[in-house]
Design a protein around this motif. Structure first.
Motif, PDB file in Angstrom:
ATOM      1  N   SER A  81       0.842  -1.188   0.000  1.00  0.00           N
ATOM      2  CA  SER A  81       0.000   0.000   0.000  1.00  0.00           C
ATOM      3  C   SER A  81       0.879   1.240   0.000  1.00  0.00           C
ATOM      4  O   SER A  81       1.999   1.216   0.505  1.00  0.00           O
ATOM      5  N   ASP A  82       0.362   2.332  -0.579  1.00  0.00           N
ATOM      6  CA  ASP A  82       1.121   3.575  -0.656  1.00  0.00           C
ATOM      7  C   ASP A  82       0.161   4.739  -0.453  1.00  0.00           C
ATOM      8  O   ASP A  82      -0.723   4.972  -1.266  1.00  0.00           O
ATOM      9  N   HIS A  83       0.325   5.466   0.655  1.00  0.00           N
ATOM     10  CA  HIS A  83      -0.536   6.611   0.917  1.00  0.00           C
ATOM     11  C   HIS A  83       0.269   7.875   1.206  1.00  0.00           C
ATOM     12  O   HIS A  83      -0.193   8.785   1.863  1.00  0.00           O
ATOM     13  N   ARG A  84       1.483   7.939   0.663  1.00  0.00           N
ATOM     14  CA  ARG A  84       2.352   9.087   0.915  1.00  0.00           C
ATOM     15  C   ARG A  84       1.788  10.396   0.376  1.00  0.00           C
ATOM     16  O   ARG A  84       2.030  11.444   0.941  1.00  0.00           O
ATOM     17  N   ASN A  85       1.085  10.351  -0.721  1.00  0.00           N
ATOM     18  CA  ASN A  85       0.608  11.582  -1.342  1.00  0.00           C
ATOM     19  C   ASN A  85      -0.849  11.883  -1.038  1.00  0.00           C
ATOM     20  O   ASN A  85      -1.476  12.693  -1.714  1.00  0.00           O
ATOM     21  N   ALA A  86      -1.385  11.266   0.008  1.00  0.00           N
ATOM     22  CA  ALA A  86      -2.759  11.554   0.406  1.00  0.00           C
ATOM     23  C   ALA A  86      -2.854  13.008   0.860  1.00  0.00           C
ATOM     24  O   ALA A  86      -1.917  13.541   1.449  1.00  0.00           O
ATOM     25  N   SER A  90      -6.841  13.465   4.985  1.00  0.00           N
ATOM     26  CA  SER A  90      -7.048  12.022   4.940  1.00  0.00           C
ATOM     27  C   SER A  90      -6.944  11.428   6.339  1.00  0.00           C
ATOM     28  O   SER A  90      -6.235  11.957   7.195  1.00  0.00           O
ATOM     29  N   GLY A  92      -5.703   8.922   9.239  1.00  0.00           N
ATOM     30  CA  GLY A  92      -4.414   8.310   9.538  1.00  0.00           C
ATOM     31  C   GLY A  92      -3.391   9.354   9.922  1.00  0.00           C
ATOM     32  O   GLY A  92      -3.712  10.508  10.200  1.00  0.00           O
ATOM     33  N   TYR A  93      -2.142   8.941   9.935  1.00  0.00           N
ATOM     34  CA  TYR A  93      -1.066   9.854  10.306  1.00  0.00           C
ATOM     35  C   TYR A  93      -0.972  10.972   9.290  1.00  0.00           C
ATOM     36  O   TYR A  93      -1.061  10.753   8.094  1.00  0.00           O
ATOM     37  N   ARG A  95       1.504  14.097   9.496  1.00  0.00           N
ATOM     38  CA  ARG A  95       2.842  14.603   9.211  1.00  0.00           C
ATOM     39  C   ARG A  95       3.667  14.615  10.483  1.00  0.00           C
ATOM     40  O   ARG A  95       3.165  14.415  11.566  1.00  0.00           O
ATOM     41  N   ARG A 134       6.237  18.823   1.019  1.00  0.00           N
ATOM     42  CA  ARG A 134       6.327  17.430   0.598  1.00  0.00           C
ATOM     43  C   ARG A 134       7.795  17.171   0.359  1.00  0.00           C
ATOM     44  O   ARG A 134       8.419  17.742  -0.531  1.00  0.00           O
TER      45      ARG A 134
END
Length: 150
Positions: A81-86, A90, A92-93, A95, A134
């Motif tokens: 899974s990849d959610h770095r660019n959410a 969003s 979840g965590y 920053r 980012r």
């Protein structure tokens, strides 16, 4: 209210594709490489719930020695899974926020490393200047410069 020593935060973990690039980015931010190792074996899979895991990690520490970021690159099992660019709203965590002495200088240094300013550098009352960037691999990093007590 008395301070309790029974709870202390040890580190924040971030999974990355390139450990070398992440180390370089967080070094530019001001953290220092504390150690690097490969973690594997039955015990590590029992902690995370991932059988037969093999993970290369790098522990980065702030100059005061109190805060750490654990960077991990999974060799096995593969990333699922990849959610770095959410976006910032969003679940979840969100920053990691770092205090910096000069936010303009830090933004300049990090953009030379490929980071992008998310919005603007803004001032909150007479207390802080703040921004989100980012960074490496799209990780969301907050920067805060205290201005109220200078």
């Amino acid at each position: 209210m008395a301070k309790s020593k029974s709870l202390q935060m040890q580190n924040v973990g971030i999974v990355v594709e390139s450990l070398d690039n992440a180390i370089s980015f967080f070094t530019e931010l001001g953290l220092q490489l504390e150690g690097r190792a490969t973690i594997e074996g039955d015990w590590s899979g029992r902690v995370t719930g991932l059988d037969s895991q093999q993970v290369e990690i790098a522990m980065m520490v702030t100059p005061d020695g109190h805060s750490r970021v654990e960077l991990s690159r999974f060799l096995n099992p593969p990333i699922i899974s990849d959610h770095r660019n959410a976006p910032v709203n969003s679940l979840g965590y969100l920053r990691i926020m770092f205090s910096v002495e000069n936010i303009d200088e830090m933004v300049s240094k990090l953009t030379k490393q490929g980071a992008q300013l998310v919005g603007d550098v803004v001032q909150y009352e007479d207390t802080y200047r703040l921004c989100y960037i980012r960074g490496v691999e799209g990780l969301l990093i907050g920067l805060a410069e205290e201005i109220g007590n200078k």
